[in-house]
Scaffold this motif. Sequence first.
Motif, PDB file in Angstrom:
ATOM      1  N   VAL A 139       0.824  -1.203   0.000  1.00 53.43           N
ATOM      2  CA  VAL A 139       0.000   0.000   0.000  1.00 53.43           C
ATOM      3  C   VAL A 139       0.858   1.253   0.000  1.00 53.43           C
ATOM      4  O   VAL A 139       0.539   2.256  -0.646  1.00 53.43           O
ATOM      5  N   TRP A 204      -0.474  -5.699   0.884  1.00 53.10           N
ATOM      6  CA  TRP A 204      -1.913  -5.731   0.617  1.00 53.10           C
ATOM      7  C   TRP A 204      -2.562  -7.018   1.111  1.00 53.10           C
ATOM      8  O   TRP A 204      -3.618  -6.991   1.727  1.00 53.10           O
ATOM      9  N   PHE A 273      -8.538  -1.267  -3.364  1.00 56.07           N
ATOM     10  CA  PHE A 273      -8.240  -0.805  -2.010  1.00 56.07           C
ATOM     11  C   PHE A 273      -9.506  -0.502  -1.208  1.00 56.07           C
ATOM     12  O   PHE A 273      -9.670  -1.017  -0.116  1.00 56.07           O
TER      13      PHE A 273
END
Lengths: 518, 651
Positions: A139, A204, A273
Motif C-alpha cells: 500500500v 496488501w 483498495f
Amino acid sequence: MSAIPWLTIAIVLPLIGSVVVAAMPSSGAERAKQVTLAFSVLVLAVVAAMALQFSPGGPRFQFEEVYPWIPAFGISYAVGVDGIALLLILLSALLVPLVVLAGWNEVDASTSKYSTKTYFALILVLEAMMIAVFAATDVFLFYVVFEAMLIPVYFMIGGFGTGRRRYAAIKFLLYSLFGGLLMLVAVIGLYVAAGQQGEATFLWEPLAAMAADIDPATARWLFLGFFIAFAIKAPLWPVHTWLPSAAESARPGTAVLLVGVLDKVGTFGMLRFCLELFPEASRWAAWPIVILALISILYGAVVAIGQTDMMRLVAYTSVSHFGFIVLGVFAFTTQGHAGAALYMVNHGLSTGALFLIVGFLMLRRTERSQLIGDYTGVGRTAPLLAGTFLVAGLASLSLPGLSPFVSEFLVFMGTFTRYPVIAIIAALGVILAALYILWLYQRTMTGPRPEGAAPFADLSPRELLAVGPLVALLVLLGLFPQPMLDVVNPAVESTLEQVGATDPAPEVPAAAEEGTSE
Amino acid sequence: MTGILAADSAHEAVERASTAAADGGIHSLAWLLIAFPLLGAAILLLAGRRADRWGHWLGAAASLASFAVAVAAFTQLLGYAPEERSRIVPVYQWISTGSFTVDVNLLLDPLSISFALLITGVGSLIHIYSVGYMAHDEGRRRFFGYLNLFVAAMLTLVLADNFALLFVGWEGVGLASYLLIGFWQHKPSAAVAAKKAFVVNRVGDFGLLIAIMIMWSVFGTVAFGPVFEHIGEADQFTVTVIGLLLLLGACGKSAQLPLQSWLLDAMEGPTPVSALIHAATMVTAGVYLIVRAGLIFEASPVAQTTVAVVGAATLLAGAIIGCAKDDIKKALAGSTMSQIGYMVLAAGLGPIGYAAAIAHLLTHGFFKAGLFLGAGSVMHGMNDEVNMRRYGGLRKHMPVTFATFGIGYLAIIGLPPLSGYFTKEGIIESAWLRGDAFGFTLAGIMLLTAGLTAFYMSRIMFLTFFGPKRWAEGAHPHESPGSMTIPMVILAVGSVALGGLLVLVFHFAEFIAPVTGAEVHHFNPLSPTGLVALGLMVAGVAVAWVMYGRAPAEKLATAPRGSVFTRAARADLYGDALNESLLMRPGQRLAHASVAVDDHGVDGIVNGLAGAVRGLSGRLRLQQSGFARSYALSMFFGAALVVGAMLVVQL
C-alpha cells in the motif's frame, strides 16, 4: 513464482529509456523520438510476453516479487498482478508507443521553451509509473507511485501544453495533492490499525486478510481517505473540474495517458483498495457514492453536449463514463465488477482514439484550434480521418459490436439487479451519448467545406499506424470480449467474496439448465 | 375453469417457446447468412479506392450468396414436421461472467426465416438496382459497404435467439440507417436527418435496454426460450412494464407515434436506401419484435391494447401526412408509417393478428420497395426532382417505370387479387372478428384509412404519370437502364402474386403457427369488411381523379395554401414542432445552463477565491500561492461536503 522478474523489468525498462533520452543532445530531437519509440515498443513486447504467461485459473496474484524496502516500517517493494491489473498494464504499454507515434510532431521548439526530448523522456517516466502503480501490492509503494506520477504529468501539461497550461497544471497538481494527502493519512492510519491487529504491515494481502477485524468506525474514516483521493483522480462529480481544464491545455498525447490510463488509477483503487480493505465501509458508503456516480453520468454528458472545445468535450464524456465505472464498482455484483473492469480498458481505447484524432485535426490547422466551430466538412477530403473518428465516437457512445458496449451493458445488468431505479435513470446516458458524439461529428466532419478553404489532408501512414490498432481492437474486443472476461472473472469473484456480496437471485429463475426444459 | 385455461396457456407457452438443436445440413452453416454480407462490408470499407471498379458487384454478390443460404435453410426447414421447425444453431459464446451468459446462437424458425428471405431477397434486388442508380456517385463502393453492413445487422436482429444479440442487430441497423441517411453528408440537411434518426432511435433503444435489464433481473437470462416459457410466472405489473418498454423500442425503430418524426427526414438518403431500409425491412423490425415477444404481450392485456392503439393512431397519422406531401418520397414515407401502423395494430390483436401482420409485412416489403424504386427511377430521369408538382404525364416517357409503379400502386390500395388486397384484408378482418367495440373501432379506423390510402396513392400516381407536363426547364425524362428496371419488374411480379400465394396456396398462417400460436382462420373473399374496403377504395381513387387527374397544369404546378388540416399534415402534424418545444429547446437550455454552472459555479467558486486572494498583485509567485490557498480551501470544503453527505445519509 516465476523466475523472470517480469514486472520489475517492465518498470525499469522505460526508466532506463528516459535516462537515455534525457542524456541525448537537445539538437537531435528526431533521434530522441526514435529511441523513445523503440523503448516503448520493447516494453510492450515484455508486457505482452508476460501476459501470455498469465494463467487465469492460477492464483489471484501472479508474477509476485517482494523485497524489503524500509524494513523498520514494514515497507516493501512488492509487485504482482491479478487479471484486472494485468489488463490495465497492457493498456498502458499499448497506449504509450501509439502516443509517441501520434505525437511525433506535436511538440517542437515553437510550442515550448523546453527541449523536445524532455517531453519524450517524461512520457517514459510516466510509463514506468503507470505500470508500477497497477503492479504495486504494497500500500505504501502504491501511495508513493500514486503521488510521484503527478510530477511528469505536471511538467507535460505545464511545460508543453497549450492555452492556459500553467493554470491547468497547477489546478491538476493541487487537486491531486489534496487527495493524495488524505490518502497518506489513511495509509498511515491503516498501518496503525494493522498494528493493533498484531501485524504492522503495508502489504496488501495480509491487510486484506484482516480487513474484517478493523474497528468499523476507524475503517470508515480510512475508507473515506482513500475514496476521496480516488474520486478526485477518477474524477467523480463534484471534484471533476480539474479534468476538463487539464485536457484542454494538455497535448492530445498527454490527454490520452492522463484520461486513458492515469484516471483509471482512481477506479482501480476503488476496486482494489476501498472495497477489499474496507468491505464494511464500502457497503456503508455505497448509496451516496452511487448517487454521485449517477450525477456524474448525466451531468458529464449534458455538459459535454454544451462544449465548444473538442478536448473539453471529450474530457466531459469521460466524466460521464467514469460515472458508469464507479456505478459498476459499487453495485457489488459480478456483472457490475466485470463490466467496470472491462470499462476501464475499453474507455482507454475509445477515448484514447478520440483524443489522438482530435490531435490530428488540430495539427492540420496552423493555429491549432481546438474549437468545434473552426472545423466543418472535414470528411469530404479526409475520409480516413473522419472514418476513424466515427468508429471511435461510436465506441464512446457504446454501440454494440464495439468493445465499450460489452462493458457498459454489463454495468447496466449488474447495477439493475442491485439498484433498479438508478440503472434506469443512468440509461438516459445512452441517449445523451448519442447526442454529444453525433452532434460533434456532424459539426466537424459533415457539411460542405467552406469556400476557398484548402482541402483537409487525410491521415498520414504514421497517423494511421497510431490510431489503427485502437480502432481494430475496439472492433475485435467488441466481437470477442470473452478472453478479457476470462482474465478478469477470477479477480472479480475474489473481490466480491471479500466484500461479502452475492449476486441477487432472479425472482423467476428461468435460465435453462441442461435437460430441465422439455 | 380458469385453472385449466391457465394450465393450457402455460402448456402452449412451453410449446411455442420450445426449440431443438439444429441437426446439421445447411442449418449448421446458418452463420454464413450473416458472415457473407459482414465480410463484404469489411472488404468494401477497408479496401479503399482500389476496390472502386468491382466493389459494387462484390456487394451484390455477398447479398445474393446470403439469399442462397436463406433459401437452402428455408427448404431444409420445410422438410421438418411443423412442430419441429424451431432450430437453434450455436455459433460461439459472446459474454459470460457469473451467471450472466450471452451466446451468439441463431434461431431458425418460420418467423425468422420469413424475414431472412425478405431481407436477402429484396435486399439483393436493391443491391442490383443500386449498381445503376449509384453509377455516377463517387462514393458507390462505400454505399455498397454500408448496404452490406445493413443486411448483416438486420439478419443478426431477426436470427438472434436472445434479447442481447437482438439488441446488437437492433442498434446495428440503426447505425447502417444513420450512415445511409447521411450518405450525402456534405448536404447539411442529410447530416442532420441522419443524426436525428439515430438519436430518436436511441430513445426507443433506451426502452429496449431497460426491458432487457428487467428480464435479466427477473428471469436470470435474456434468452427467448426460457423468458417466454416462464413469462406467466412473473407478476402482472412486471410483464406490463416489459411489454410497454419493448413497445417503446418498436416505436423508435418502426417510426410509430410518438417516435415517428425521424422517418420523413430519413428520405434524405439515396432512394434505394429508402426502399430497403425505410420501407421494406428495417422499419418493420418493431413488428418483428412484438410478434417475436408475442407471449409477453399476451400475458399483459394492457401492453397488448397499447400496441393496438399506437398502431391505430400511427396508421391514421401516416395516411393524413401522406395526403399532403408534394415530395414524392415523403408522401411514400407517410404511407410507410401508415402501413406499418396496420402491422403494429395487427400485432396488438394477439395470435389471430400475428400471421396477418407478418403476411402484410412481407407483401408490403415487395410493393413498397417497388414503389420507392419507381420513385427513384422517376427522379433519375428528372434530374433528381422530388416535387410531384413538377412531374406530370410521365407514363409515355417511362413506360416500364409507369407499369411497375402502377402495379405497386394497385397492390397497396388493395385491388383484388393483388398482394395488398389479401394481406390488408386479413388484418381488418382480424380486428373485426374480435367482435367487441374495440375491435369494431379498430376495423373502422383501418377501413377509413384504406380509403385515405387509395386517395393519397392515386394522388401520387396522377400527379406523376398523368395530367399535363409541369417539368422544370432542362428536364428530359427517360427510362432507366436495365439494372434498375429488372429489379422493379421482379418486385412488381411479387406485388401481384405474393399475397395470393402466401394466403391461398402456401397457407402462411399455418406455416407460422408454431411460433405465433395462431388459430388459423381462412380467407373469406366476400367478408363485409372486404366489401366496405373495396367501396372506400373506389371512392378514394375517384376523389383523387377529380382533384388531380383532370386538373389543369397551372392549378397543379403550385401547392395551394390549403386548409388548416392540409397545413398541419404538411408540417407532419406538428410532430417536429412538438419535439422542438418540449425537448430540444429545453434540452439546449439545460446544456448551456449546465456549462455555465460548471464554469462559473463549481469551478468559478474556486477561481473566484483565487482571484480575491490574488488581489492586485500581478506577480507570478503570489498568483501561484493564491491559487494554492484557494484550491486547498475549496477542496477542503468539497471533501467536507462529501463526508457530510455520507454521514447525513447514514443517520
